[in-house]
Enzyme design. Structure first.
Site, PDB file in Angstrom:
ATOM      1  N   LYS A  85       0.842  -1.196   0.000  1.00  0.00           N
ATOM      2  CA  LYS A  85       0.000   0.000   0.000  1.00  0.00           C
ATOM      3  C   LYS A  85       0.880   1.251   0.000  1.00  0.00           C
ATOM      4  O   LYS A  85       1.634   1.473   0.945  1.00  0.00           O
ATOM      5  CB  LYS A  85      -0.930  -0.019   1.210  1.00  0.00           C
ATOM      6  CG  LYS A  85      -1.865  -1.228   1.225  1.00  0.00           C
ATOM      7  CD  LYS A  85      -2.740  -1.279   2.450  1.00  0.00           C
ATOM      8  CE  LYS A  85      -1.958  -1.507   3.718  1.00  0.00           C
ATOM      9  NZ  LYS A  85      -2.819  -1.777   4.892  1.00  0.00           N
ATOM     10  N   THR A  88      -9.050   9.244   8.465  1.00  0.00           N
ATOM     11  CA  THR A  88      -8.746   7.998   7.751  1.00  0.00           C
ATOM     12  C   THR A  88      -8.462   6.839   8.704  1.00  0.00           C
ATOM     13  O   THR A  88      -7.864   5.843   8.300  1.00  0.00           O
ATOM     14  CB  THR A  88      -7.527   8.207   6.829  1.00  0.00           C
ATOM     15  OG1 THR A  88      -6.413   8.661   7.628  1.00  0.00           O
ATOM     16  CG2 THR A  88      -7.811   9.229   5.745  1.00  0.00           C
ATOM     17  N   GLY A 105      -8.606   3.483  10.473  1.00  0.00           N
ATOM     18  CA  GLY A 105      -9.190   2.201  10.123  1.00  0.00           C
ATOM     19  C   GLY A 105      -9.041   1.812   8.667  1.00  0.00           C
ATOM     20  O   GLY A 105      -9.574   0.780   8.242  1.00  0.00           O
ATOM     21  N   THR A 106      -8.289   2.592   7.893  1.00  0.00           N
ATOM     22  CA  THR A 106      -8.161   2.329   6.458  1.00  0.00           C
ATOM     23  C   THR A 106      -7.615   0.934   6.178  1.00  0.00           C
ATOM     24  O   THR A 106      -8.149   0.192   5.345  1.00  0.00           O
ATOM     25  CB  THR A 106      -7.237   3.372   5.809  1.00  0.00           C
ATOM     26  OG1 THR A 106      -7.697   4.675   6.142  1.00  0.00           O
ATOM     27  CG2 THR A 106      -7.219   3.218   4.316  1.00  0.00           C
ATOM     28  N   GLY A 107      -6.532   0.555   6.845  1.00  0.00           N
ATOM     29  CA  GLY A 107      -5.901  -0.735   6.575  1.00  0.00           C
ATOM     30  C   GLY A 107      -6.791  -1.906   6.952  1.00  0.00           C
ATOM     31  O   GLY A 107      -6.888  -2.892   6.197  1.00  0.00           O
ATOM     32  N   CYS A 108      -7.429  -1.825   8.107  1.00  0.00           N
ATOM     33  CA  CYS A 108      -8.342  -2.884   8.539  1.00  0.00           C
ATOM     34  C   CYS A 108      -9.486  -3.031   7.542  1.00  0.00           C
ATOM     35  O   CYS A 108      -9.876  -4.142   7.168  1.00  0.00           O
ATOM     36  CB  CYS A 108      -8.917  -2.557   9.915  1.00  0.00           C
ATOM     37  SG  CYS A 108      -7.701  -2.274  11.207  1.00  0.00           S
TER      38      CYS A 108
END
Length: 266
Positions: free
Chosen positions: A175, A206, A208-211
């Site tokens: 990412k 933003t 929590g984007t990865g989860c």
């Protein structure tokens, strides 16, 4: 009777509701699958950061996993916060015996820079957890933590992906959201390459984007999409969730997992 695909998240709790188990289950609901959970840790967390974290006993993690998988079954698994070597190795053992797609989000630090993975657990992530992954989804900080490769520009994404593939995941999604310019990610299995681009939204909320992205990928895989299809659909979903992110508390607010529902009501 309609039967929904079942997706299991193995991750920590975010008491503020923006990341972790809470974000995973919201994402799964939004994408039309049945979300289930194995809690690995409890955090005291809000929009300003992580004030405390407590691991659950390995026996509790194993019992939750077996309880769900042996009775209900599962079509995909997503992993998140696994802060100790003991937890990493326990979950890796469970995953290796479960013949479904696995999305590994190798969570290292929170959005606010709080460490969520012990240094002593890194080797277990490399040698035990990553080999179980259908897709691994590290950000650039996690790439550096796991491989020592530091990506300063888009050109470095390929080298980072190659270093991660050496640990055994079938696919890697590196990412590039921390790079300047458009949000560019690289998905590759070492042979195929898929470059995913999206405009960068001017929104600081933003959390929590990865989860959310990893859970969206797992949801797509559970519905029968192949890896490139699942990742592409997840990228589209999370891009709009970022655009709709909202203020919460005094710090960084979460992405909006329910943006499709709210758009349909307008």
């Amino acid at each position: 009777m309609r039967i929904l695909p079942c997706v299991l998240t193995v991750a920590g709790s975010d008491s503020g509701g923006g990341a972790g188990i809470q974000a995973d289950l919201k994402t799964m609901l939004a994408l039309g699958v049945h979300g289930m959970s194995v809690l690995t840790a409890v955090t005291a967390q809000n929009s300003l950061g992580v004030q405390g974290a407590w691991d659950l006993p390995v026996e509790a993690v194993r019992a939750q996993y077996r309880s769900v998988v042996d009775d209900i079954g599962v079509q995909a698994v997503k992993t998140g916060m696994l802060s100790s070597a003991e937890l990493v190795e326990t979950v890796a053992e469970l995953l290796a015996a479960t013949d479904v797609p696995v999305v590994v989000d190798p969570v290292g630090v929170s959005k606010h820079g709080d460490p969520l993975l012990a240094t002593s657990a890194l080797e277990s992530v490399r040698t035990k957890l990553l080999p179980t992954a259908t897709v691994a989804t590290p950000n650039l900080d996690e790439v550096a933590q796991l491989t020592g490769v530091r990506v300063e520009s888009e050109a470095g994404l390929r080298r980072a992906a190659g270093a991660l593939l050496e640990f055994g995941p079938r696919w890697v999604l590196v990412k590039g959201g921390h790079l300047p310019g458009d949000a560019v990610d690289l998905l590759t299995d070492g042979t195929e390459e898929h470059w995913l681009r999206a405009p960068r939204h001017d929104n600081r909320h933003t959390h929590g984007t990865g989860c959310t992205l990893a859970s969206a990928i797992a949801s797509g895989l559970a519905k029968g999409l192949d890896v490139p299809q699942a990742v592409s659909a997840a990228k589209e979903y999370v891009t709009e969730a970022i655009a709709a992110g909202f203020a919460l508390g005094a710090g960084i607010g979460p992405v909006d997992h329910g943006w499709r529902l709210r758009n349909s009501q307008e």
